[in-house]
Motif scaffolding. Structure first.
Motif, short mmCIF file in Angstrom:
data_model
loop_
_atom_site.label_atom_id
_atom_site.label_comp_id
_atom_site.label_asym_id
_atom_site.label_seq_id
_atom_site.Cartn_x
_atom_site.Cartn_y
_atom_site.Cartn_z
N SER A 56 -101.30 121.77 -17.19
CA SER A 56 -100.51 122.57 -17.76
C SER A 56 -99.20 121.64 -18.32
CB SER A 56 -99.58 123.66 -16.75
OG SER A 56 -98.87 122.79 -15.85
N VAL A 57 -98.51 122.34 -19.41
CA VAL A 57 -97.64 121.54 -19.99
C VAL A 57 -96.31 121.20 -18.96
CG1 VAL A 57 -95.67 121.92 -21.64
CG2 VAL A 57 -97.96 122.69 -22.15
N GLU A 58 -95.98 122.03 -18.13
CA GLU A 58 -94.92 121.89 -17.14
C GLU A 58 -95.17 120.75 -15.98
OE1 GLU A 58 -96.39 124.79 -17.80
OE2 GLU A 58 -94.50 125.70 -19.09
N SER A 59 -96.59 120.70 -15.80
CA SER A 59 -96.98 119.68 -14.88
C SER A 59 -96.88 118.59 -15.59
CB SER A 59 -98.06 120.10 -14.18
OG SER A 59 -99.10 120.27 -15.12
N PHE A 60 -97.43 118.46 -16.76
CA PHE A 60 -97.39 117.12 -17.36
C PHE A 60 -96.21 116.68 -17.86
CE2 PHE A 60 -97.45 114.92 -21.73
CZ PHE A 60 -98.35 114.11 -21.37
N LEU A 61 -95.00 117.28 -18.23
CA LEU A 61 -93.94 116.93 -18.21
C LEU A 61 -93.01 116.42 -17.07
CD1 LEU A 61 -92.28 119.77 -20.69
CD2 LEU A 61 -93.14 117.14 -21.17
N ARG A 62 -93.54 116.96 -15.98
CA ARG A 62 -92.97 116.31 -14.67
C ARG A 62 -93.55 115.14 -14.43
NH1 ARG A 62 -93.92 121.87 -12.83
NH2 ARG A 62 -95.60 121.27 -11.96
N ALA A 63 -94.74 114.93 -14.70
CA ALA A 63 -95.46 113.59 -14.43
C ALA A 63 -95.06 112.31 -15.33
CB ALA A 63 -96.91 113.61 -14.44
N THR A 64 -94.63 112.77 -16.60
CA THR A 64 -94.37 111.82 -17.44
C THR A 64 -92.89 111.60 -17.85
OG1 THR A 64 -94.67 113.40 -19.42
CG2 THR A 64 -96.66 111.96 -18.77
N SER B 186 -90.97 108.44 -16.56
CA SER B 186 -90.88 106.93 -16.90
C SER B 186 -89.95 106.83 -18.53
CB SER B 186 -92.46 106.74 -17.66
OG SER B 186 -92.73 107.73 -18.58
N LEU B 187 -89.34 107.93 -18.78
CA LEU B 187 -88.62 107.91 -19.93
C LEU B 187 -87.10 108.04 -19.58
CD1 LEU B 187 -90.65 110.23 -22.36
CD2 LEU B 187 -90.53 107.78 -22.26
N ALA B 188 -86.89 107.88 -18.41
CA ALA B 188 -85.53 108.15 -17.63
C ALA B 188 -84.29 107.55 -18.41
CB ALA B 188 -85.47 107.54 -16.32
N LYS B 189 -84.43 106.23 -18.76
CA LYS B 189 -83.50 105.47 -19.61
C LYS B 189 -83.19 105.90 -21.03
CE LYS B 189 -84.33 101.10 -17.36
NZ LYS B 189 -84.55 99.66 -17.00
N LEU B 190 -84.17 107.01 -21.42
CA LEU B 190 -84.16 107.33 -22.82
C LEU B 190 -83.49 108.57 -22.87
CD1 LEU B 190 -87.39 106.19 -24.37
CD2 LEU B 190 -85.08 105.01 -24.98
N GLN B 191 -83.51 109.34 -21.67
CA GLN B 191 -83.20 110.71 -21.74
C GLN B 191 -81.43 110.97 -22.04
OE1 GLN B 191 -85.13 113.46 -21.34
NE2 GLN B 191 -86.85 112.07 -21.09
N VAL B 192 -81.38 111.84 -22.96
CA VAL B 192 -80.06 112.43 -23.57
C VAL B 192 -79.71 113.65 -23.05
CG1 VAL B 192 -78.59 112.80 -25.62
CG2 VAL B 192 -80.17 110.81 -25.58
N PRO B 193 -78.56 114.09 -22.32
CA PRO B 193 -78.39 115.25 -22.01
C PRO B 193 -78.29 116.25 -22.92
CG PRO B 193 -76.87 113.84 -20.61
CD PRO B 193 -77.73 113.10 -21.68
N ARG B 194 -78.60 117.39 -22.95
CA ARG B 194 -78.66 118.17 -24.27
C ARG B 194 -77.32 118.76 -24.68
NH1 ARG B 194 -84.41 120.49 -25.15
NH2 ARG B 194 -85.71 119.65 -23.65
N CYS C 293 -85.01 114.11 -25.20
CA CYS C 293 -84.95 115.29 -24.43
C CYS C 293 -86.13 115.99 -24.04
CB CYS C 293 -83.93 116.31 -24.99
SG CYS C 293 -82.40 115.69 -25.54
N THR C 294 -86.84 115.46 -22.92
CA THR C 294 -88.14 116.04 -22.55
C THR C 294 -88.44 116.50 -21.13
OG1 THR C 294 -88.72 113.56 -21.72
CG2 THR C 294 -89.05 114.02 -24.11
N PRO D 111 -87.53 123.13 -25.71
CA PRO D 111 -88.25 122.35 -26.55
C PRO D 111 -88.09 120.76 -26.30
CG PRO D 111 -86.24 123.41 -27.57
CD PRO D 111 -86.46 123.89 -25.81
N LEU D 112 -88.82 120.36 -26.97
CA LEU D 112 -88.95 118.69 -26.89
C LEU D 112 -88.16 118.09 -28.26
CD1 LEU D 112 -92.50 117.64 -25.30
CD2 LEU D 112 -90.50 118.23 -24.20
N TYR D 113 -87.44 117.04 -27.83
CA TYR D 113 -86.72 116.45 -28.89
C TYR D 113 -86.85 114.84 -28.84
CZ TYR D 113 -83.79 121.12 -29.04
OH TYR D 113 -83.78 122.23 -29.00
N MET D 114 -86.85 114.45 -30.02
CA MET D 114 -87.00 113.01 -30.30
C MET D 114 -85.82 112.59 -31.24
SD MET D 114 -89.79 110.43 -32.11
CE MET D 114 -91.21 111.80 -31.27
N LEU D 115 -84.85 111.68 -30.71
CA LEU D 115 -83.64 111.28 -31.39
C LEU D 115 -83.79 109.85 -32.12
CD1 LEU D 115 -81.17 112.52 -29.05
CD2 LEU D 115 -81.77 113.84 -30.95
#
Length: 427
Positions: free
Chosen positions: A96-104, A107-115, A189-190, A194-198
């Motif tokens: 599922s999309v939700e479980s996939f996002l939880r798994a991946t 690894s992108l923690a340093k790139l996350q931007v608060p919405r 923001c993943t 919705p998913l965002y790439m900045l």
């Protein structure tokens, strides 16, 4: 007379017996031959089924990664056997999309931007294949201050395959890191849809639009000079080569080097973008069947559907020099796009434009050598361009009196008019 009659009777009987034997033999043949053929067919069918079942079992026993395929490696291009942080690996176990996002997402923690640090005021600048592309601002730094960014949003509703591809692109930017001549990732923001790439915002626009504006009688606009000299062509070209050299060091090639895929800043800093082909080869081992590149920018080996490699980018770089020195003219203006391979197979190349010096044209011709091994490397081209720039004219402005008609350009260049509408916009 009796002996003769007896002899005749015996011959008659033998003759009749022979015919009976012949008829009986034919009857046996009619039955036996088809039986043998059917038997042989059944044996062959059994062998084929056995081989098929054996192949299926071996494939199930062999571990595979989704999205990673065997890649035909070209000469001079190798792929490392183990790259723990470089590969874009999509887990097979996620359903599922939700479980996939939880798994991946971790690894992108340093790139996350608060919405809440991304502005809700969005200016749409393009409608991409994965979703809309906007210009907006996000809060960054200490002390906090707004920064203009380009936001790519994954269209909704999105299935697991679309989410995997979008996340893979983010991971690819993370793998690349930052280079002064590549458009770099600002964040993402993943954690949920919705998913965002900045991405970095190069607000002045793409190089092709800049070249077309240079044809106009415009000296400056928003602080950007709209005049281009021979020396400046070398300046921009060297930056593109530095980006290609950076990709080559990571065993990557761009695959679509062209003025439309280069963004330009006010100080004429060039940023290579359009890395979709590089990502697909990195993640999957090959281009997708739906990915197309205009034929007139492709090296002969690409037109012949051979394995793509670094030296294909060198060929396209020669086309880029032609685009710059002609202020955005389409390559091979006299050749239909579908006839370009036959044109090159006859040993022909583009003639020297009137605005092009012999020194620059010789550099172009070195990029257009049929044999890949005969073309220079990015490092060799950088050295030649640096030497040429020392004596290049920095006073005379390149001039082309005709303005560009986008529909006519698209027809001659062999690209869609819609693709020309994508620029961050400087016109």
């Amino acid at each position: 007379m009796r002996e003769k009659r007896g002899t005749a009777r015996v011959l008659l009987e033998c003759s009749l017996n022979d015919k009976m034997c012949l008829v009986q033999g034919e009857q046996y043949a009619v039955v036996i031959v088809p039986t043998l053929l059917v038997g042989a067919f059944l044996v062959l069918l059994a062998v084929i089924l056995w081989l098929f079942i054996r192949g299926q079992r071996s494939q199930r026993q062999r571990p595979r990664l989704q999205g990673v395929a065997s890649m035909p490696v070209s000469r001079g291009q190798t792929r490392k056997a183990a790259e723990p942080t470089g590969k874009v690996v999509m887990p097979l176990t996620e359903t599922s999309v939700e479980s996939f996002l939880r798994a991946t997402t971790p690894s992108l923690a340093k790139l996350q931007v608060p919405r809440d640090q991304v502005s809700e005021v969005l200016e749409q600048i393009h409608k991409g294949s994965c979703g809309n592309i906007y210009r907006t601002t996000m809060i960054t730094g200490d002390p906090p201050k707004p920064k203009s960014v380009v936001l790519k949003a994954l269209k909704e509703p999105a299935g697991l395959q679309e989410v995997q591809y979008f996340m893979g692109r983010i991971q690819f930017h993370q793998y690349l890191g930052k280079h002064q001549n590549l458009v770099h990732l600002e964040g993402c923001c993943t954690e949920r849809l919705p998913l965002y790439m900045l991405l970095e915002d190069v607000a002045q626009g793409n190089l092709l639009s800049f070249l077309w504006t240079c044809r106009r009688d415009v000296m400056t606009m928003d602080g950007l000079l709209y005049d281009l000299t021979e020396k400046q062509v070398y300046h921009i070209g060297k930056q593109v080569l530095l980006a290609l050299e950076f990709l080559q060091d990571k065993q990557l090639f761009h695959g679509d080097v062209a003025a439309r895929n280069i963004l330009i800043q006010k100080d004429l800093t060039a940023k290579l973008c359009g890395l979709g082909l590089a990502y697909e080869v990195h993640a999957q081992g090959a281009f997708s069947a739906t990915r197309t590149v205009p034929l007139k920018w492709l090296a002969p080996e690409r037109l012949l559907l051979r394995t793509a490699g670094f030296k294909g980018d060198i060929w396209s770089f020669g086309i880029l020099l032609y685009e710059m020195v002609t202020l955005g003219a389409p390559p091979y203006p006299e050749v239909p796009p579908t006839s370009i391979l036959q044109y090159l197979q006859r040993g022909k190349i583009m003639q020297r434009p009137s605005s092009c010096t012999h020194t620059m044209y010789n550099i172009m011709k070195s990029c257009w050598r049929w044999s890949e091994d005969s073309r220079p490397s990015p490092e060799e081209l950088c050295s030649r361009i640096e030497a040429a720039a020392k004596t290049a004219d920095d006073k005379a402005v390149l001039q082309v009196p005709e303005l560009v008609v986008p529909e006519l350009y698209a027809a001659v260049a062999g690209i869609s008019v819609e693709s020309l509408s994508y620029c961050y916009s400087i016109l």
